[in-house]
Design a protein around this motif. Sequence first.
Motif, PDB file in Angstrom:
ATOM      1  N   TYR A 371      20.047  45.453  42.821  1.00 48.07           N
ATOM      2  CA  TYR A 371      19.745  45.585  44.225  1.00 48.07           C
ATOM      3  C   TYR A 371      20.090  44.184  44.635  1.00 48.07           C
ATOM      4  O   TYR A 371      20.161  44.008  46.179  1.00 48.07           O
ATOM      5  N   LEU A 372      19.669  43.221  44.126  1.00 51.73           N
ATOM      6  CA  LEU A 372      19.656  41.747  44.649  1.00 51.73           C
ATOM      7  C   LEU A 372      21.244  41.572  45.085  1.00 51.73           C
ATOM      8  O   LEU A 372      21.360  40.915  46.100  1.00 51.73           O
ATOM      9  N   ILE A 373      22.092  41.929  44.347  1.00 50.98           N
ATOM     10  CA  ILE A 373      23.515  41.520  44.742  1.00 50.98           C
ATOM     11  C   ILE A 373      23.651  42.591  45.990  1.00 50.98           C
ATOM     12  O   ILE A 373      24.628  41.818  46.839  1.00 50.98           O
ATOM     13  N   SER A 374      23.133  43.672  46.323  1.00 52.15           N
ATOM     14  CA  SER A 374      23.486  44.386  47.438  1.00 52.15           C
ATOM     15  C   SER A 374      23.171  43.619  48.761  1.00 52.15           C
ATOM     16  O   SER A 374      23.397  44.135  49.736  1.00 52.15           O
ATOM     17  N   LYS A 375      22.339  42.476  48.570  1.00 53.59           N
ATOM     18  CA  LYS A 375      21.702  42.071  49.743  1.00 53.59           C
ATOM     19  C   LYS A 375      22.739  40.818  50.037  1.00 53.59           C
ATOM     20  O   LYS A 375      22.898  40.468  51.216  1.00 53.59           O
ATOM     21  N   ALA A 376      23.773  40.614  49.348  1.00 56.10           N
ATOM     22  CA  ALA A 376      24.995  39.604  49.848  1.00 56.10           C
ATOM     23  C   ALA A 376      25.974  40.375  50.817  1.00 56.10           C
ATOM     24  O   ALA A 376      25.807  41.776  51.157  1.00 56.10           O
ATOM     25  N   ASP A 377      26.840  39.613  51.531  1.00 55.38           N
ATOM     26  CA  ASP A 377      27.787  40.111  52.246  1.00 55.38           C
ATOM     27  C   ASP A 377      28.598  40.947  51.620  1.00 55.38           C
ATOM     28  O   ASP A 377      29.381  40.857  50.585  1.00 55.38           O
ATOM     29  N   PHE A 378      29.017  42.243  52.167  1.00 57.83           N
ATOM     30  CA  PHE A 378      29.781  43.377  51.782  1.00 57.83           C
ATOM     31  C   PHE A 378      31.048  43.006  51.583  1.00 57.83           C
ATOM     32  O   PHE A 378      31.836  43.079  50.682  1.00 57.83           O
ATOM     33  N   GLY A 379      31.853  42.023  52.728  1.00 59.28           N
ATOM     34  CA  GLY A 379      32.897  41.593  52.581  1.00 59.28           C
ATOM     35  C   GLY A 379      33.353  40.670  51.267  1.00 59.28           C
ATOM     36  O   GLY A 379      34.425  40.817  50.797  1.00 59.28           O
ATOM     37  N   VAL A 380      32.302  39.708  51.023  1.00 59.69           N
ATOM     38  CA  VAL A 380      32.579  38.932  50.102  1.00 59.69           C
ATOM     39  C   VAL A 380      32.484  39.630  48.618  1.00 59.69           C
ATOM     40  O   VAL A 380      33.350  39.418  47.900  1.00 59.69           O
ATOM     41  N   ILE A 381      31.510  40.580  48.656  1.00 57.06           N
ATOM     42  CA  ILE A 381      31.460  41.420  47.425  1.00 57.06           C
ATOM     43  C   ILE A 381      32.843  42.288  46.877  1.00 57.06           C
ATOM     44  O   ILE A 381      33.213  42.128  45.909  1.00 57.06           O
ATOM     45  N   TRP A 382      33.227  42.899  48.242  1.00 56.31           N
ATOM     46  CA  TRP A 382      34.706  43.516  47.860  1.00 56.31           C
ATOM     47  C   TRP A 382      35.659  42.822  47.571  1.00 56.31           C
ATOM     48  O   TRP A 382      36.480  42.964  46.829  1.00 56.31           O
ATOM     49  N   ARG A 383      36.023  41.437  48.174  1.00 52.53           N
ATOM     50  CA  ARG A 383      37.020  40.524  47.650  1.00 52.53           C
ATOM     51  C   ARG A 383      36.779  40.244  46.106  1.00 52.53           C
ATOM     52  O   ARG A 383      37.908  40.176  45.481  1.00 52.53           O
ATOM     53  N   TYR A 384      35.781  39.848  45.677  1.00 53.28           N
ATOM     54  CA  TYR A 384      35.539  39.517  43.998  1.00 53.28           C
ATOM     55  C   TYR A 384      35.597  40.939  43.572  1.00 53.28           C
ATOM     56  O   TYR A 384      36.239  40.591  42.312  1.00 53.28           O
ATOM     57  N   PHE A 385      35.299  42.000  44.032  1.00 51.31           N
ATOM     58  CA  PHE A 385      35.448  43.272  43.404  1.00 51.31           C
ATOM     59  C   PHE A 385      36.822  43.514  43.158  1.00 51.31           C
ATOM     60  O   PHE A 385      37.628  43.943  42.021  1.00 51.31           O
ATOM     61  N   GLY A 386      37.768  43.298  44.064  1.00 47.27           N
ATOM     62  CA  GLY A 386      39.200  43.545  44.109  1.00 47.27           C
ATOM     63  C   GLY A 386      39.899  42.749  43.129  1.00 47.27           C
ATOM     64  O   GLY A 386      40.646  43.312  42.317  1.00 47.27           O
ATOM     65  N   TRP A 387      39.467  41.428  42.991  1.00 50.05           N
ATOM     66  CA  TRP A 387      40.401  40.659  42.056  1.00 50.05           C
ATOM     67  C   TRP A 387      39.687  40.922  40.614  1.00 50.05           C
ATOM     68  O   TRP A 387      40.520  41.190  39.679  1.00 50.05           O
ATOM     69  N   ALA A 388      38.423  40.783  40.521  1.00 49.46           N
ATOM     70  CA  ALA A 388      37.711  41.569  39.126  1.00 49.46           C
ATOM     71  C   ALA A 388      38.421  42.778  38.556  1.00 49.46           C
ATOM     72  O   ALA A 388      38.565  42.754  37.373  1.00 49.46           O
ATOM     73  N   ASN A 389      38.490  43.556  39.361  1.00 49.07           N
ATOM     74  CA  ASN A 389      39.197  44.851  39.087  1.00 49.07           C
ATOM     75  C   ASN A 389      40.538  44.841  38.463  1.00 49.07           C
ATOM     76  O   ASN A 389      40.799  45.442  37.553  1.00 49.07           O
ATOM     77  N   GLN A 390      41.368  44.150  39.099  1.00 45.32           N
ATOM     78  CA  GLN A 390      42.627  44.160  38.671  1.00 45.32           C
ATOM     79  C   GLN A 390      42.799  43.057  37.348  1.00 45.32           C
ATOM     80  O   GLN A 390      43.699  43.489  36.662  1.00 45.32           O
ATOM     81  N   THR A 391      41.973  42.207  37.565  1.00 46.97           N
ATOM     82  CA  THR A 391      42.103  41.240  36.270  1.00 46.97           C
ATOM     83  C   THR A 391      41.423  42.187  35.142  1.00 46.97           C
ATOM     84  O   THR A 391      42.192  41.958  33.925  1.00 46.97           O
ATOM     85  N   THR A 392      40.529  43.016  35.233  1.00 45.08           N
ATOM     86  CA  THR A 392      40.345  43.889  34.135  1.00 45.08           C
ATOM     87  C   THR A 392      41.343  44.806  33.506  1.00 45.08           C
ATOM     88  O   THR A 392      41.618  44.978  32.498  1.00 45.08           O
ATOM     89  N   ALA A 393      42.058  45.238  34.550  1.00 43.06           N
ATOM     90  CA  ALA A 393      43.257  46.030  34.189  1.00 43.06           C
ATOM     91  C   ALA A 393      44.496  45.304  33.519  1.00 43.06           C
ATOM     92  O   ALA A 393      45.090  45.705  32.369  1.00 43.06           O
ATOM     93  N   VAL A 394      44.464  44.077  33.805  1.00 43.71           N
ATOM     94  CA  VAL A 394      45.453  43.249  33.052  1.00 43.71           C
ATOM     95  C   VAL A 394      45.146  43.100  31.744  1.00 43.71           C
ATOM     96  O   VAL A 394      45.964  43.100  30.775  1.00 43.71           O
ATOM     97  N   ILE A 395      44.007  42.673  31.568  1.00 46.29           N
ATOM     98  CA  ILE A 395      43.289  42.492  30.064  1.00 46.29           C
ATOM     99  C   ILE A 395      43.679  43.800  29.203  1.00 46.29           C
ATOM    100  O   ILE A 395      43.985  43.719  27.991  1.00 46.29           O
TER     101      ILE A 395
END
Length: 474
Positions: A371-395
């Motif tokens: 819930y605390l993370i949800s208070k951050a800017d959605f655009g920033v969360i989405w960008r970090y999500f995109g990179w973290a998502n594909q990095t997990t796929a790499v591993i």
Amino acid sequence: MSWFLLAVGLLLAGYFFYGKFVEKVFGPRPEQATPAVTMADGVDYVPMSDKKIYLVQLLNIAGVGPIFGPILGALYGPVAMLWIVFGCIFAGAVHDYFSGMLSVRAKGASVPVVVGEHLGSAAKHFMNLFAVLLLMLVGVVFVLSPAGLLANLTSSSVVYWILAIFAYYILATIVPIDKIIGRLYPLFGALLLFMSVGLVAAMLLSDKPLYSAGISLANLHPSELPLWPLLFITIACGAVSGFHATQSPLMARCMQNEKSGRFIFYGAMIGEGVIALIWCTLGLSFYDSPTALNATLAHGGPAAVVHEVSIGLLGQVGGILAILGVVILPITSGDTAFRSARLIIAEFLKMPQKPIAKRLLIAVPMFVVGYLISKADFGVIWRYFGWANQTTAVIMLWAAAAYLAKEDKLHWICTLPAVFMTAVCITYLANAPIGFGLAMLPSSLIGVAATLAITVLFLLKYRSGALAAKAPAP
């Protein structure tokens, strides 16, 4: 129309031919009892039918990724369709198959344990932290996006819907998997498929023909954003997504026969690829140009496109039903994201999860942080999500490649997509504002050089390991 049908046909051919080849390389053992049978606990290890598991897996992995990502990817033009098709067949579905089947072989273990088993303890500890971070980001993204869609349909505020969705997530995360997820998700999956097909049918009957101008590698993005590496980060779900590696173990704990793996894991990814193709095609077809699509995105993001396309093609009632079908996607992935996070944390702490008090002990603090993370800017969360998502796929792809190399099997089916996605992720991190912010040329050189070094180290380590394993004992 012809390009859309050709793309769907290629995805289906990929399932029947390349999927069969991948299955043969892995070598399922139908005679071997699965964790669903040997470790049944009535909470997370619960045997279910293949059809039910397939629909649950489809909803688990889908989220808004195969909708929002392809809509944003359509800005680049028809080249996005090529990435969905070939990325799905040769990378995403392979990734999902191995993340599921290696979990089955590891007694239903979560992705950090699977990665650690094949890449070492350091990789396991890194993935424990990284996977939980990714799942928290996924859970938050999949709260905010449906909350925004529901707020557009009702007079209630976004905050109200955020709290309501979080309340549902808490319930779905702690109850036995067959009580909510196993019962409702197959129905939701059928609704999702029906709505996706309904939108295509409505498009065919409208005065806006499905995209048929031809496939081009040209970058048509109106803001001139670079095709490399952004397209491969923007379209994740629907092509290749590391989030799926956190979800496949949930169904690995419910599958009753290893031969079902191709249908459940590889097949669900192909199904998601079809959904991604539908929304990419709608983005290319409903709007006169990428510039017109970009104008709608500028005023309300991908959610505004979903609303506009659904209402425009199906009318008020049908459009609302289609939007609700889209709302179901992120909600049914967000709850399993938090469920996966609970199980990963429990595995790390060696905390049994059969007692509900133990589940709550992990779930409650986790949702407070979410819930605390949800208070951050959605655009920033989405960008970090995109990179973290594909990095997990790499591993996960490197872990699968290591497994095949150690087994002296054709590891290239995992190594090649791992190499490509490694270059994508390192280049993106070097170039993006959330990373080092370097120019594209040095970023690409860094990405290629680092990937080459990682590949050489992998080949040296695991080829020597395979040769040592084959050597006769003294």
